[in-house]
Design a protein around this motif. Structure first.
Motif, PDB file in Angstrom:
ATOM      1  N   HIS A   1      97.248  18.981 -66.878  1.00 21.83           N
ATOM      2  CA  HIS A   1      97.128  20.381 -66.192  1.00 21.83           C
ATOM      3  C   HIS A   1      98.139  21.722 -66.939  1.00 21.83           C
ATOM      4  O   HIS A   1      97.946  22.792 -66.954  1.00 21.83           O
ATOM      5  N   ALA A   2      99.079  20.844 -67.835  1.00 24.89           N
ATOM      6  CA  ALA A   2      99.764  21.979 -68.767  1.00 24.89           C
ATOM      7  C   ALA A   2      98.783  22.613 -69.808  1.00 24.89           C
ATOM      8  O   ALA A   2      98.943  23.673 -70.369  1.00 24.89           O
ATOM      9  N   THR A   3      97.429  22.590 -70.230  1.00 25.52           N
ATOM     10  CA  THR A   3      96.471  22.990 -71.390  1.00 25.52           C
ATOM     11  C   THR A   3      95.746  23.444 -70.783  1.00 25.52           C
ATOM     12  O   THR A   3      94.289  23.675 -71.310  1.00 25.52           O
ATOM     13  N   ALA A   4      95.423  23.315 -69.145  1.00 26.51           N
ATOM     14  CA  ALA A   4      94.605  23.732 -68.362  1.00 26.51           C
ATOM     15  C   ALA A   4      93.394  23.369 -68.681  1.00 26.51           C
ATOM     16  O   ALA A   4      91.800  23.780 -68.931  1.00 26.51           O
ATOM     17  N   TYR A   5      92.569  22.255 -68.587  1.00 29.61           N
ATOM     18  CA  TYR A   5      91.812  21.040 -68.788  1.00 29.61           C
ATOM     19  C   TYR A   5      90.739  21.646 -67.751  1.00 29.61           C
ATOM     20  O   TYR A   5      90.920  21.129 -66.726  1.00 29.61           O
ATOM     21  N   SER A   6      89.655  22.223 -68.148  1.00 33.95           N
ATOM     22  CA  SER A   6      88.735  22.508 -67.049  1.00 33.95           C
ATOM     23  C   SER A   6      88.306  21.598 -65.762  1.00 33.95           C
ATOM     24  O   SER A   6      88.618  22.044 -64.879  1.00 33.95           O
ATOM     25  N   MET A   7      88.090  20.320 -65.403  1.00 32.47           N
ATOM     26  CA  MET A   7      87.123  19.454 -65.120  1.00 32.47           C
ATOM     27  C   MET A   7      89.173  19.066 -64.035  1.00 32.47           C
ATOM     28  O   MET A   7      88.091  19.587 -63.157  1.00 32.47           O
ATOM     29  N   LEU A   8      89.138  19.573 -64.188  1.00 29.90           N
ATOM     30  CA  LEU A   8      91.272  19.312 -63.493  1.00 29.90           C
ATOM     31  C   LEU A   8      91.252  21.048 -62.482  1.00 29.90           C
ATOM     32  O   LEU A   8      91.456  20.685 -61.908  1.00 29.90           O
ATOM     33  N   GLN A   9      90.795  21.739 -63.255  1.00 33.38           N
ATOM     34  CA  GLN A   9      91.486  22.865 -62.834  1.00 33.38           C
ATOM     35  C   GLN A   9      89.877  23.312 -61.509  1.00 33.38           C
ATOM     36  O   GLN A   9      90.012  23.185 -60.392  1.00 33.38           O
ATOM     37  N   PHE A  10      88.612  22.945 -62.162  1.00 40.34           N
ATOM     38  CA  PHE A  10      87.336  22.840 -61.043  1.00 40.34           C
ATOM     39  C   PHE A  10      87.674  21.766 -60.029  1.00 40.34           C
ATOM     40  O   PHE A  10      87.345  22.215 -58.508  1.00 40.34           O
TER      41      PHE A  10
ATOM     42  N   PHE B   1      81.927  12.777 -58.569  1.00 35.24           N
ATOM     43  CA  PHE B   1      81.974  12.589 -59.707  1.00 35.24           C
ATOM     44  C   PHE B   1      82.327  14.118 -60.977  1.00 35.24           C
ATOM     45  O   PHE B   1      82.719  13.001 -61.902  1.00 35.24           O
ATOM     46  N   VAL B   2      83.302  14.744 -60.180  1.00 32.03           N
ATOM     47  CA  VAL B   2      83.707  15.665 -60.989  1.00 32.03           C
ATOM     48  C   VAL B   2      84.896  15.415 -61.688  1.00 32.03           C
ATOM     49  O   VAL B   2      86.180  14.805 -62.469  1.00 32.03           O
ATOM     50  N   THR B   3      85.564  13.950 -60.989  1.00 29.96           N
ATOM     51  CA  THR B   3      86.573  12.903 -60.522  1.00 29.96           C
ATOM     52  C   THR B   3      86.788  12.067 -62.036  1.00 29.96           C
ATOM     53  O   THR B   3      87.769  12.022 -62.564  1.00 29.96           O
ATOM     54  N   LEU B   4      85.567  11.561 -62.042  1.00 30.96           N
ATOM     55  CA  LEU B   4      85.464  10.803 -63.363  1.00 30.96           C
ATOM     56  C   LEU B   4      85.652  11.075 -65.043  1.00 30.96           C
ATOM     57  O   LEU B   4      86.338  10.247 -65.462  1.00 30.96           O
ATOM     58  N   PRO B   5      85.431  12.666 -65.061  1.00 27.57           N
ATOM     59  CA  PRO B   5      85.596  13.053 -66.288  1.00 27.57           C
ATOM     60  C   PRO B   5      87.656  13.447 -66.498  1.00 27.57           C
ATOM     61  O   PRO B   5      87.360  12.745 -67.914  1.00 27.57           O
ATOM     62  N   VAL B   6      87.772  13.264 -65.715  1.00 34.65           N
ATOM     63  CA  VAL B   6      89.328  13.722 -65.252  1.00 34.65           C
ATOM     64  C   VAL B   6      89.941  12.279 -65.635  1.00 34.65           C
ATOM     65  O   VAL B   6      90.999  12.094 -66.271  1.00 34.65           O
TER      66      VAL B   6
ATOM     67  N   PHE C   1      89.046   9.398 -67.192  1.00 31.22           N
ATOM     68  CA  PHE C   1      88.871   9.254 -68.445  1.00 31.22           C
ATOM     69  C   PHE C   1      89.323  10.128 -69.450  1.00 31.22           C
ATOM     70  O   PHE C   1      90.219   9.093 -70.567  1.00 31.22           O
ATOM     71  N   ASP C   2      89.248  10.984 -68.773  1.00 29.85           N
ATOM     72  CA  ASP C   2      90.079  11.789 -70.551  1.00 29.85           C
ATOM     73  C   ASP C   2      91.528  11.893 -70.090  1.00 29.85           C
ATOM     74  O   ASP C   2      92.655  11.488 -71.243  1.00 29.85           O
ATOM     75  N   ALA C   3      92.043  11.442 -68.720  1.00 33.61           N
ATOM     76  CA  ALA C   3      93.406  10.959 -68.598  1.00 33.61           C
ATOM     77  C   ALA C   3      93.880   9.564 -69.871  1.00 33.61           C
ATOM     78  O   ALA C   3      95.252   9.214 -70.212  1.00 33.61           O
ATOM     79  N   SER C   4      93.376   8.573 -69.047  1.00 36.27           N
ATOM     80  CA  SER C   4      93.352   7.422 -69.793  1.00 36.27           C
ATOM     81  C   SER C   4      93.233   7.594 -71.456  1.00 36.27           C
ATOM     82  O   SER C   4      94.084   6.934 -72.162  1.00 36.27           O
ATOM     83  N   ARG C   5      92.465   8.359 -72.232  1.00 38.51           N
ATOM     84  CA  ARG C   5      91.982   8.442 -73.426  1.00 38.51           C
ATOM     85  C   ARG C   5      93.059   9.023 -74.116  1.00 38.51           C
ATOM     86  O   ARG C   5      94.176   8.440 -75.311  1.00 38.51           O
ATOM     87  N   ARG C   6      94.040  10.067 -73.500  1.00 37.92           N
ATOM     88  CA  ARG C   6      95.318  10.521 -73.707  1.00 37.92           C
ATOM     89  C   ARG C   6      96.234   9.653 -74.001  1.00 37.92           C
ATOM     90  O   ARG C   6      97.258   9.811 -74.301  1.00 37.92           O
ATOM     91  N   ALA C   7      96.198   8.796 -72.603  1.00 37.46           N
ATOM     92  CA  ALA C   7      97.483   8.272 -72.704  1.00 37.46           C
ATOM     93  C   ALA C   7      97.230   7.206 -73.565  1.00 37.46           C
ATOM     94  O   ALA C   7      98.665   6.651 -74.550  1.00 37.46           O
TER      95      ALA C   7
END
Length: 232
Positions: free
Chosen positions: A108-117, A165-170, A172-178
């Motif tokens: 959210h803080a970095t304006a991740y595009s898929m989260l915004q979508f 399906f949009v939720t999936l990259p969101v 997976f990316d959150a887990s990668r960051r974590a």
């Protein structure tokens, strides 16, 4: 077409069974890893607050919420909501969940595009979710007289499938960051990192199966729609 002879209907049933199995496995994994204390001795709350601070995020609060596996990040009020167990526990499971939810805050803080979508879709889905099931039911019942109601229902349902399906990259990316952060920060040992990764993988699988199930259900309604159109 009878339900039993429709392969798409059988796929829907299969995904429901797989979803139940994955949910069971997820609960089993979290219960197991919750029993193993972190060598760092940090609680889920402390880990969340530390991750937010490390990313320069000062306007997000970490709060406790009732229930089990109810953890989530709320972008509307900027809160990381940790279930009571995760909030207080000092385990590999708690570390994984707390860091994952903070991963969403970082997105959210970095304006991740898929989260915004995904966020832009929430108001739309909220407004149609109440009526969509009834429109689909009416469309199936009226298929012999008109295909319009079912067609409308399919359009609305396709939005929920797209959201899945949009939720999936969101996720997976959150887990990668974590996982990258807890490893770099020394929050977990090598063994604890493996447990955290395993827990988050099973959590991610629930989203994958949900997306596949939604697509299978959408295709099932499309098959009914096409059958009704062909009979006209």
């Amino acid at each position: 077409m009878p339900f039993s002879s429709n392969p798409i209907y059988l796929l829907v049933i299969l995904t429901m069974v797989i979803s139940w199995l994955i949910q069971w496995r997820l609960r089993s994994k979290f219960s197991k890893y919750a029993q193993i204390g972190l060598q760092s001795g940090l609680s889920g709350r402390q880990i969340a607050e530390l991750m937010l601070a490390d990313h320069g995020i000062t306007d997000v609060r970490v709060i406790s919420t009732e229930g089990r596996l109810t953890d989530h990040y709320n972008p509307a009020d900027k809160t990381v909501n940790l279930s009571e167990a995760v909030y207080e526990e000092r385990s590999a499971a708690a570390a994984a969940v707390a860091a994952h939810e903070c991963g969403h805050a970082v997105q959210h803080a970095t304006a991740y595009s898929m989260l915004q979508f995904r966020s832009t879709m929430v108001p739309v889905l909220s407004s149609v979710s109440t009526y969509m099931p009834w429109i689909l039911i009416a469309g199936v019942l009226m298929i012999r007289t008109s295909i319009i109601p079912l067609g409308l229902g399919i359009v609305l349902f396709s939005l929920t499938t797209l959201f899945s399906f949009v939720t999936l990259p969101v996720e997976f990316d959150a887990s990668r960051r974590a996982l990258a952060w807890i490893d770099k920060r020394g929050i977990v040992t090598t063994q604890e990192h493996a447990m955290a990764k395993d827990a988050l993988w099973w959590a991610a699988m629930t989203y994958v199966v949900a997306a596949i199930s939604s697509l299978a259900t959408l295709l099932y309604y499309v098959s009914i729609f096409m059958g009704g159109r062909d009979r006209r």
